[in-house]
Design a protein around this motif. Structure first.
Motif, PDB file in Angstrom:
ATOM      1  N   HIS A 197      40.578  29.653  41.711  1.00 36.99           N
ATOM      2  CA  HIS A 197      39.871  30.745  41.909  1.00 36.99           C
ATOM      3  C   HIS A 197      38.406  30.272  41.768  1.00 36.99           C
ATOM      4  O   HIS A 197      37.387  30.556  42.628  1.00 36.99           O
ATOM      5  N   CYS A 228      31.976  33.585  39.984  1.00 30.44           N
ATOM      6  CA  CYS A 228      32.674  33.338  38.787  1.00 30.44           C
ATOM      7  C   CYS A 228      32.251  31.808  38.231  1.00 30.44           C
ATOM      8  O   CYS A 228      32.195  31.539  37.199  1.00 30.44           O
ATOM      9  N   CYS A 283      38.475  38.592  40.066  1.00 38.86           N
ATOM     10  CA  CYS A 283      37.195  37.989  39.253  1.00 38.86           C
ATOM     11  C   CYS A 283      37.420  38.415  37.708  1.00 38.86           C
ATOM     12  O   CYS A 283      37.290  37.554  36.873  1.00 38.86           O
ATOM     13  N   CYS A 334      35.284  30.871  44.572  1.00 36.46           N
ATOM     14  CA  CYS A 334      34.187  31.893  44.067  1.00 36.46           C
ATOM     15  C   CYS A 334      32.972  31.583  43.450  1.00 36.46           C
ATOM     16  O   CYS A 334      32.979  31.028  42.161  1.00 36.46           O
TER      17      CYS A 334
HETATM   18 ZN    ZN Z   1      35.582  35.263  41.280  1.00 44.01          ZN
END
Ligand code: ZN
Length: 203
Positions: free
Chosen positions: A30, A37, A4, A34
């Motif tokens: 990603h 994020c 992250c 996620c």
């Molecule tokens: Zn992340």
């Protein structure tokens, strides 16, 4: 640094229009997996938009920086002038001391030759005290400059008479050159004082 952190560094760079350091696919891949994020990116985008909408007023420091640079330059010029004046003061002071050291014995013991009389020694001592005063208080040096130059001129003139009457001795010639050098030193010292005086008053 976990995934992250690395991704957010890349996202931040991309927001700023810089090279993210990773491929766009990696960042997007990603993000899709996620939520944290994605939340972070939303916040970062908000902050970036606000920063663009309300640019911080950067004060124009040009004038103050230029003033500081000029002050620094003036300071260096002042320092150089002060150093120069100190050297001149020392030179004038040493000349006064040498003159005094040569004249005082003649005053008490008398001297050799037509020039080394007690009367001449009296004049030399008075002059030496004048030079010493000028070295001690350079702002007064200007007052002595005409005296020193008239003396040097008269000595040069008498030197001419001596040469004509073949009475000349090398030692006397050296004394005349010393008088010229002293007058020059005094002139330089007085001149430096004049140049500096307006700033000295203002300070
Ligand atoms: Zn992340």
């Amino acid at each position: 640094m976990n995934d992250c952190d690395a991704i957010r560094i890349g996202l931040s760079a991309r927001l700023d229009g810089e090279d993210p350091g990773t491929s766009v696919d990696t960042l997007d891949h990603h993000l899709s997996g996620c939520a944290e994020c994605r939340g972070w990116l939303a916040g970062a985008e908000r902050v970036t938009r606000q920063a663009r909408a309300h640019p911080v007023a950067v004060p124009d420091l040009t004038l103050s920086i230029l003033a500081a640079v000029n002050a620094d330059r003036r300071q260096r010029v002042d320092d150089a002038a002060r150093n120069r004046r100190q050297i001149l003061r020392i030179a004038v002071g040493v000349a006064a001391f040498v003159q005094l050291a040569l004249a005082v014995p003649v005053l008490f013991n008398g001297g050799v030759g037509p020039h080394a009389t007690r009367e001449m020694a009296s004049f030399d001592i008075a002059l030496a005290v004048g030079f010493a005063l000028a070295a001690w208080r350079p702002e007064r040096a200007r007052a002595f400059v005409p005296v020193a130059f008239v003396l040097a001129a008269c000595l040069t003139l008498t030197s001419g008479f001596d040469i004509a009457s073949a009475e000349v001795q090398l030692r006397h010639e050296a004394g005349h050159i010393a008088a010229l050098v002293q007058a020059g030193l005094l002139w330089a010292l007085g001149r430096g004082t004049v140049l500096r005086s307006p700033r000295t008053v203002a300070a």
